[in-house]
Enzyme design. Structure first.
Site, PDB file in Angstrom:
ATOM      1  N   THR A   1       0.841  -1.200   0.000  1.00  0.00           N
ATOM      2  CA  THR A   1       0.000   0.000   0.000  1.00  0.00           C
ATOM      3  C   THR A   1       0.872   1.246   0.000  1.00  0.00           C
ATOM      4  O   THR A   1       0.613   2.213  -0.722  1.00  0.00           O
ATOM      5  CB  THR A   1      -0.913   0.018   1.239  1.00  0.00           C
ATOM      6  OG1 THR A   1      -1.681  -1.175   1.240  1.00  0.00           O
ATOM      7  CG2 THR A   1      -1.843   1.213   1.231  1.00  0.00           C
ATOM      8  N   GLY A   2       1.912   1.223   0.823  1.00  0.00           N
ATOM      9  CA  GLY A   2       2.808   2.371   0.896  1.00  0.00           C
ATOM     10  C   GLY A   2       3.428   2.665  -0.454  1.00  0.00           C
ATOM     11  O   GLY A   2       3.306   3.784  -0.978  1.00  0.00           O
TER      12      GLY A   2
ATOM     13  N   TRP B   1       2.612   1.736  -3.318  1.00  0.00           N
ATOM     14  CA  TRP B   1       1.623   2.057  -4.363  1.00  0.00           C
ATOM     15  C   TRP B   1       1.476   3.567  -4.505  1.00  0.00           C
ATOM     16  O   TRP B   1       1.249   4.090  -5.592  1.00  0.00           O
ATOM     17  CB  TRP B   1       0.270   1.435  -3.995  1.00  0.00           C
ATOM     18  CG  TRP B   1      -0.795   1.661  -5.043  1.00  0.00           C
ATOM     19  CD1 TRP B   1      -1.079   0.850  -6.108  1.00  0.00           C
ATOM     20  CD2 TRP B   1      -1.717   2.763  -5.126  1.00  0.00           C
ATOM     21  NE1 TRP B   1      -2.105   1.383  -6.851  1.00  0.00           N
ATOM     22  CE2 TRP B   1      -2.510   2.555  -6.267  1.00  0.00           C
ATOM     23  CE3 TRP B   1      -1.941   3.899  -4.343  1.00  0.00           C
ATOM     24  CZ2 TRP B   1      -3.521   3.430  -6.648  1.00  0.00           C
ATOM     25  CZ3 TRP B   1      -2.936   4.781  -4.722  1.00  0.00           C
ATOM     26  CH2 TRP B   1      -3.717   4.537  -5.871  1.00  0.00           C
ATOM     27  N   HIS B   2       1.617   4.276  -3.374  1.00  0.00           N
ATOM     28  CA  HIS B   2       1.403   5.730  -3.388  1.00  0.00           C
ATOM     29  C   HIS B   2       2.562   6.504  -3.975  1.00  0.00           C
ATOM     30  O   HIS B   2       2.464   7.723  -4.155  1.00  0.00           O
ATOM     31  CB  HIS B   2       1.107   6.241  -1.978  1.00  0.00           C
ATOM     32  CG  HIS B   2      -0.266   5.875  -1.509  1.00  0.00           C
ATOM     33  ND1 HIS B   2      -0.553   4.654  -0.948  1.00  0.00           N
ATOM     34  CD2 HIS B   2      -1.432   6.556  -1.547  1.00  0.00           C
ATOM     35  CE1 HIS B   2      -1.843   4.610  -0.652  1.00  0.00           C
ATOM     36  NE2 HIS B   2      -2.403   5.742  -1.010  1.00  0.00           N
ATOM     37  N   GLY B   3       3.660   5.832  -4.247  1.00  0.00           N
ATOM     38  CA  GLY B   3       4.773   6.549  -4.862  1.00  0.00           C
ATOM     39  C   GLY B   3       6.053   5.760  -4.698  1.00  0.00           C
ATOM     40  O   GLY B   3       6.250   5.064  -3.695  1.00  0.00           O
TER      41      GLY B   3
END
Lengths: 472, 384
Positions: A318-319, A321-323
């Site tokens: 998830t982390g 995925w954000h950048g």
């Protein structure tokens, strides 16, 4: 192209509405597909090819999976599934993470490595996840195969959700892609949602963002503690109002074309625990990871050790995925650990506390999380962190008072706006006058015109109207 | 929403987006915004490579925003909205007391260029001081309104303290060339020394500094009778008004010149143009009336007078000097004003050609800190 622009409001949208409704129903997916490609191509024409390749791979992957499932060859279907998911992920990896890996290797080995001259294709994380959801849904039998590449293309590229979500799971709109009924009631609901989103983005998110921009641009040595937290609070509101506004506008536009996308935000800042926060924040992403990663890994059913492993995997993903940067990994890890602590014992403890203390607990964690999240935008994040603990310019200064009183009204609006209060108040008001159509319409008109006109004023004086998700 | 309400809402929405679309299509396009004092974007050229690179798309969006109907009205609406929610600064401008609009200059003095410019000027001023003598070399960096008019700022406003920068600059300069203008303006801070709507100092402010400087550096006493003054406009709305879209405030623009001499020839060497006197009165009918002095910004402006003083001045300056220069015409035979932002020529040759007796640097603090042209001073042969 972004929704909150004069270009979208007064060129793209009117043309699309006309085209969509003048064509007969059977051609409307085609219309959506084509205008979505133009929407995407605006400013980034080259990467359409990448998106089309991605569509082609996963569409044929879906056909193959379906074909072998029908023949009863589950194993071969699984191979097809793995191949096409891997292909889609490889594109995502290459375009989004290759340079990050190279930079990391280079800094670890101390040897300079030439980076690839790649710009990150906008929305790639969103549409890749949608394509993956499609193949898996087909494989699992949750959705039927889509033989029509136009309809499938329309699903992947659909401009309302293309660049900033929500991440639509294929099975939730499978039916709507095949046959949907556009109605006046739904269109009007879409208008309502779209204008609310427009106002949230242009009036609230951008104002909060401008405040944050000013504070993070100041050398940390001259930022007092209170200012540093005002800055983080401003970013906290900016990202919520911005992101949820995009979802509002996406959902609203969806309605205008007869689609019903699932809700993506549910007033997350009212949460009383981190677990609850993540159930209410970017719901479509959480759902995606739960259904396609966490549960297949065994979720929480196979003992504490596996639970911990699964949580860590999901939250690191998830982390990142954000950048493609370290701070996003750390941010993911931060939430992984907090959620684990809550799952293991803290939530039982929390339940004994009064609601307001739990809300404060949650908000402090969330705000600190947003600091980690925004660290790559801060010139000296460690310095800013020091300032947040009073090691910049003390506790407060003259400028603090100025910041507080000139932004008090804005913050009041932001705080109230992030709760369910406005929605409930509006509901009650409209309920009171429901006997009179004229009064209902008058109230609605006053609201829509006010928001629309003010948003236009802020857009024309376009000093600050950022798109925050170019890293996603 | 029942069906009737739905249709009403849909009608309103379609009217809004289609209505504005049509209006924006049929509104005549403008090439220049008087209010904002800038050229507006025009329709970008359609070229294959520009479409592929996204340049066309960006250009089109700028065009759309710049050409949006009733642009000025929208901008002033935004300012009103911001004021309503108690915002005290808009576009880096304080909405200050007594109807003053005061620029904050956020970040200007913390940038590297601010320090580099001080160093470039210090070494150049050193060479000038050696060549012409410290008594014939002056550096004036005039503080901006945000510094002198502190009392007028909104309560608790905490902008960068320009005095820190000015002190740094003063300390860097060679002995005897720094001329402190802050103290002089400070004495007159309750008078009308900065425009409410523009980033310049007023002509009276310049006259106080001029009188003090002439006494100290030239030994000339500027008495009451030295000046002839005249009001040029009482509806001046300057650059800050434009930036914020505030149109309810106006300034008075005045002109000071020596009472005696009026025969002045102004030439613009790069174009060969000439003018009698320093004023370009046509500029009083455009938005940025400050251009009335010399017609605006030029690389090099030469003023020839009949002062017969034997003095010749070479002045490196920004537009703060434009209301100041007319006062000099009684004391100098010839004045050459160089704007380093636009001047591309050789500074050594320029000095040779002007044969000055005196050198003056006159800038406003923020303008100086931001000026990209100051670095050219290092091309002077006396400076390494």
């Amino acid at each position: 192209m972004i929704f909150s622009s004069l270009l979208f409001l007064f060129r793209f949208l009117p043309i699309v509405l006309v085209l969509y409704y003048v064509f007969p129903r059977r051609l409307r997916n085609l219309v959506l597909f084509i205008v979505s490609i133009i929407f995407y191509a605006w400013g980034e024409p080259v990467y359409i090819l990448l998106m089309l390749v991605s569509i082609l791979i996963t569409w044929s992957g879906g056909l193959a999976v379906d074909h072998f499932l029908r023949l009863g060859r589950r194993g071969t279907a699984k191979v097809c599934l793995i191949v096409s998911v891997t292909a889609a992920l490889s594109l995502l990896f290459f375009f989004k993470y290759a340079n990050f890996v190279l930079r990391t290797v280079s800094s670890l080995s101390g040897r300079p490595i030439k980076l690839l001259a790649l710009a990150l294709p906008i929305g790639i994380s969103f549409y890749t996840f949608q394509t993956i959801s499609y193949i898996i849904d087909v494989y699992r039998g949750d959705a039927s195969v889509q033989r029509n590449i136009i309809s499938y293309g329309a699903y992947v590229t659909m401009f309302p959700q293309l660049i900033a979500g929500p991440i639509v799971q294929y099975r939730t709109i499978d039916e709507q892609l095949r046959s949907r009924q556009e109605t006046a009631a739904e269109f009007a609901q879409g208008v309502n949602r779209f204008i609310i989103g427009l106002g949230k983005k242009v009036l609230l998110a951008n104002s909060a963002g401008a405040l944050w921009e000013g504070i993070r641009g100041t050398a940390w040595q001259s930022v007092p503690m209170v200012n540093a937290w005002i800055g983080i609070a401003a970013f906290t509101f900016q990202i919520y109002f911005d992101f949820s506004a995009y979802s509002d506008m996406a959902i609203g536009l969806g309605h205008m074309f007869g689609f019903r996308f699932l809700e993506n935000f549910d007033h997350p800042y009212e949460s009383k625990s981190v677990t609850e926060f993540w159930r209410r924040w970017h719901i479509s992403l959480g759902t995606w990871f739960r259904e396609y990663v966490y549960i297949p890994l065994g979720g929480n059913r196979r003992g504490t050790a596996v639970l911990i492993r699964n949580l860590m995997i999901v939250w690191l993903l998830t982390g990142i995925w954000h950048g493609a940067d370290w701070n996003f990994l750390i941010w993911g890890l931060y939430y992984g650990i907090l959620l684990m602590i809550e799952k293991l014992f803290l939530s039982d403890l929390l339940k004994k506390l009064p609601g307001w203390t739990r809300r404060i607990y949650c908000m402090i964690i969330v705000m600190f999380g947003w600091f980690i999240f925004s660290a790559s935008d801060i010139a000296e994040p460690i310095g800013y962190l020091k300032a947040m603990f009073g090691m910049g310019a003390g506790f407060a200064g003259k400028g603090t008072v100025y910041l507080l009183y000139t932004n008090a009204v804005l913050f009041a609006v932001l705080i109230v706006g992030s709760t369910t209060l406005p929605m409930r108040a509006a509901g009650r008001l409209l309920d009171k006058v429901k006997e009179s159509d004229a009064l209902c319409v008058l109230l609605r008109f006053a609201f829509y015109i006010a928001v629309f006109v003010l948003s236009l004023a802020y857009l024309v004086d376009a000093s600050y109207n950022p798109f925050l998700y170019f890293r996603f | 929403m029942n069906n009737r309400q739905s249709w009403n809402v849909i009608t309103l929405f379609l009217l809004m987006i289609f209505g504005m679309s049509v209006i924006s299509l049929i509104t005549p396009k403008r090439s220049f915004s008087e209010t904002e004092n800038r050229t507006l974007a025009s329709f970008p050229e359609v070229k294959g490579e520009d479409i592929l690179s996204g340049k066309f798309e960006q250009g089109y969006e700028e065009y759309l925003t710049d050409q949006f109907p009733w642009r000025d009205w929208w901008i002033s609406l935004k300012t009103k909205a911001e004021k309503t929610i108690l915002k005290k600064d808009i576009h880096d401008v304080y909405l200050a007391k007594d109807d003053y609009l005061i620029e904050k200059h956020t970040g200007v003095f913390e940038a590297d260029r601010a320090d580099n410019n001080v160093m470039a000027l210090a070494s150049f001023a050193g060479s000038m001081s050696e060549r012409f003598g410290a008594e014939h070399t002056s550096v004036m960096i005039v503080p901006n309104a945000v510094d002198i008019l502190k009392d007028k700022l909104p309560a608790f406003a905490d902008p960068y303290d320009e005095e820190l920068y000015l002190e740094k600059a003063a300390n860097a300069m060679p002995e005897g060339v720094w001329f402190d203008t802050s103290a002089i303006l400070e004495q007159h801070k309750d008078e009308y020394i900065y425009y409410r709507t523009d980033h310049h100092w007023t002509t009276p402010a310049a006259s106080y500094v001029f009188a003090a400087w002439a006494r100290e550096k030239l030994g000339e006493t500027i008495g009451e009778g030295y000046f002839f003054s005249q009001e040029l406009s009482d509806d001046f709305q300057g650059t800050i008004a434009s930036r914020t879209g505030i149109t309810s405030i106006s300034d008075v623009l005045t002109w000071y010149r020596p009472a005696g001499s009026d025969r002045i020839k102004v030439t613009y060497p790069s174009s060969g143009a000439e003018r009698d006197g320093v004023l370009d009165r046509d500029k009083l009918s455009v938005r940025d009336q400050y251009g009335v002095f010399f017609g605006g910004n030029y690389d090099l402006v030469r003023i020839e007078t009949d002062a017969s003083s034997g003095r010749r001045l070479l002045m490196f300056k920004d537009s703060y000097a434009h209301c100041f220069a007319p006062m000099l015409t009684g004391l100098f035979d010839r004045i050459d004003m160089v704007d380093l932002r636009y001047y591309g020529g050789d500074i050594n040759e320029l000095i040779g050609e002007c044969e000055p007796t005196d050198i003056l640097f006159l800038y406003n603090a923020a303008g100086f800190a931001e000026d990209a042209g100051v670095a050219r001073l290092t091309s002077y042969e006396g400076v390494q």
